[in-house]
Motif scaffolding. Structure first.
Motif, PDB file in Angstrom:
ATOM      1  N   ARG A  89      -1.868  -4.559 -12.783  1.00 12.34           N
ATOM      2  CA  ARG A  89      -2.493  -5.768 -12.272  1.00 12.34           C
ATOM      3  C   ARG A  89      -2.763  -6.792 -13.386  1.00 12.34           C
ATOM      4  O   ARG A  89      -2.630  -7.992 -13.158  1.00 12.34           O
ATOM      5  N   VAL A 131      -3.750  -0.851  -9.963  1.00 16.12           N
ATOM      6  CA  VAL A 131      -4.302  -0.778  -8.614  1.00 16.12           C
ATOM      7  C   VAL A 131      -5.041   0.522  -8.354  1.00 16.12           C
ATOM      8  O   VAL A 131      -5.663   0.676  -7.305  1.00 16.12           O
ATOM      9  N   TYR A 136     -10.540   1.261  -6.007  1.00 15.59           N
ATOM     10  CA  TYR A 136     -10.210  -0.151  -5.827  1.00 15.59           C
ATOM     11  C   TYR A 136      -9.322  -0.658  -6.969  1.00 15.59           C
ATOM     12  O   TYR A 136      -9.453  -0.206  -8.113  1.00 15.59           O
ATOM     13  N   PRO A 137      -8.447  -1.622  -6.679  1.00 15.12           N
ATOM     14  CA  PRO A 137      -7.643  -2.227  -7.749  1.00 15.12           C
ATOM     15  C   PRO A 137      -8.516  -2.930  -8.782  1.00 15.12           C
ATOM     16  O   PRO A 137      -9.530  -3.549  -8.444  1.00 15.12           O
ATOM     17  N   ASN A 148      -8.375  -5.919 -10.837  1.00 14.87           N
ATOM     18  CA  ASN A 148      -7.545  -7.109 -10.725  1.00 14.87           C
ATOM     19  C   ASN A 148      -7.416  -7.923 -11.998  1.00 14.87           C
ATOM     20  O   ASN A 148      -6.451  -8.683 -12.147  1.00 14.87           O
ATOM     21  N   ASN A 181     -11.617  -5.093  -6.749  1.00 18.07           N
ATOM     22  CA  ASN A 181     -11.711  -5.324  -5.309  1.00 18.07           C
ATOM     23  C   ASN A 181     -12.976  -4.746  -4.696  1.00 18.07           C
ATOM     24  O   ASN A 181     -13.227  -4.939  -3.515  1.00 18.07           O
ATOM     25  N   ASP A 240      -7.055 -10.484  -1.251  1.00 14.98           N
ATOM     26  CA  ASP A 240      -5.810 -10.323  -2.018  1.00 14.98           C
ATOM     27  C   ASP A 240      -4.675  -9.718  -1.184  1.00 14.98           C
ATOM     28  O   ASP A 240      -3.641  -9.356  -1.732  1.00 14.98           O
ATOM     29  N   TRP A 241      -4.857  -9.568   0.113  1.00  8.57           N
ATOM     30  CA  TRP A 241      -3.847  -9.057   1.039  1.00  8.57           C
ATOM     31  C   TRP A 241      -3.545  -7.574   0.845  1.00  8.57           C
ATOM     32  O   TRP A 241      -2.573  -7.054   1.383  1.00  8.57           O
ATOM     33  N   SER A 242      -4.371  -6.870   0.097  1.00  7.92           N
ATOM     34  CA  SER A 242      -4.112  -5.450  -0.142  1.00  7.92           C
ATOM     35  C   SER A 242      -4.269  -4.607   1.116  1.00  7.92           C
ATOM     36  O   SER A 242      -3.748  -3.495   1.190  1.00  7.92           O
ATOM     37  N   GLN A 243      -5.003  -5.111   2.115  1.00  8.84           N
ATOM     38  CA  GLN A 243      -5.190  -4.370   3.361  1.00  8.84           C
ATOM     39  C   GLN A 243      -4.479  -5.027   4.542  1.00  8.84           C
ATOM     40  O   GLN A 243      -4.786  -4.732   5.694  1.00  8.84           O
TER      41      GLN A 243
END
Length: 283
Positions: A140, A156, A187-188, A190, A206, A252-255
């Motif tokens: 990341r 991540v 969690y990532p 970032n 995150n 961040d669109w991770s989910q």
């Protein structure tokens, strides 16, 4: 984004494959690579070409000592730009670039499949060192330590690693867990960024937490959770003297789209001496 070297503007990179400079007084934005940009001639061949990236630009960093900028893209290239926006050098990479960082004469780039390249910009024609990230999952962020002997890299998987630039000092490398609530609640991480004077560094994740770390004692100096924040923390940066730490929060669109939250926020944390001062070296 980053500040221009003279402080008069902001340099930005975006998903439209552009790197641009914006004057903070007039608001005028100029795309890098235009005909009016001037080459510094400091990077050998490759200068003068108008073309830059052809895919989203994932990362951007200033090259302070060279008065230039470096950008990394999903088109598997890194570009070095003059202060005026001229493309000085286009460097092909084996894969998509995920993170870049520079300090002093060192440039560190990380791309897909956990690859890392270290470049001594005094000898830019060949890599100083290629290595695999000690972390097991996608990179990341990276940043070079202020003493110019090591860098921090995050991923991540809720971990961060300390890696020395010189392979002969690799016995001092180590990895530590962070941004975890429970063993399986990971969690990532970032972003990672160094305090400009003390040698401490920060991570943001995150989980809505930002931490300050002491590499020498291998301890966390302080952890902060933003009150009421349900968004991940995507970026964190100290100001020029380290008295302030700015954090950018967004989804961040991770989910995936089901968890989408369009709200964004910027927080500014005044640092205290105790949370950014290194402790005694670990014996």
């Amino acid at each position: 984004v980053c500040w221009s070297h003279d402080g008069s503007g902001v340099i930005s990179a975006s998903a439209n494959a552009q790197v641009a400079g914006t004057d903070v007084v007039t608001g005028q934005t100029t795309n890098f690579g235009g005909a009016s940009a001037q080459s510094s001639g400091a990077f050998g061949g490759g200068g003068g070409a108008a073309a830059g990236h052809v895919a989203p630009v994932k990362c951007l960093a200033p090259l302070r000592e060279l008065q230039a900028y470096v950008s990394g893209s999903w088109d598997s290239t890194a570009c070095i730009w003059s202060a005026s926006g001229q493309l000085e050098r286009r460097m092909p990479l084996p894969e998509r670039c995920y993170a870049v960082a520079a300090r002093g004469h060192w440039l560190v780039m990380a791309w897909a499949n956990r690859h890392v390249r270290i470049i001594d910009m005094r000898v830019i024609d060949r890599p100083y060192r290629d290595l695999m990230s000690p972390l097991k999952f996608q990179t990341r962020a990276v940043d070079v330590a202020t003493n110019l002997t090591w860098f921090a890299i995050s991923s991540v998987e809720g971990r961060c690693s300390v890696v020395h630039l010189d392979a002969n000092q690799a016995r001092g490398d180590f990895t530590f867990k962070c941004h975890r609530v429970r063993q399986n609640d990971v969690y990532p991480v970032n972003d990672v960024h160094f305090h400009p004077t003390t040698g401490a560094f920060a991570t943001v994740g995150n989980d809505g937490v930002f931490n300050f770390w002491d590499k020498e004692s291998r301890n966390r100096l302080k952890a902060h959770t933003l009150p009421g924040s349900q968004r991940g923390l995507l970026r964190g940066r100290f100001n020029h003297d380290g008295s302030l730490f700015a954090i950018g929060a967004a989804y961040d669109w991770s989910q995936g789209p089901s968890k989408y939250d369009k709200t964004t926020a910027v927080y500014v944390h005044p640092t205290t001496r105790s949370e950014i001062t290194l402790r005694n070296r670990r014996s």
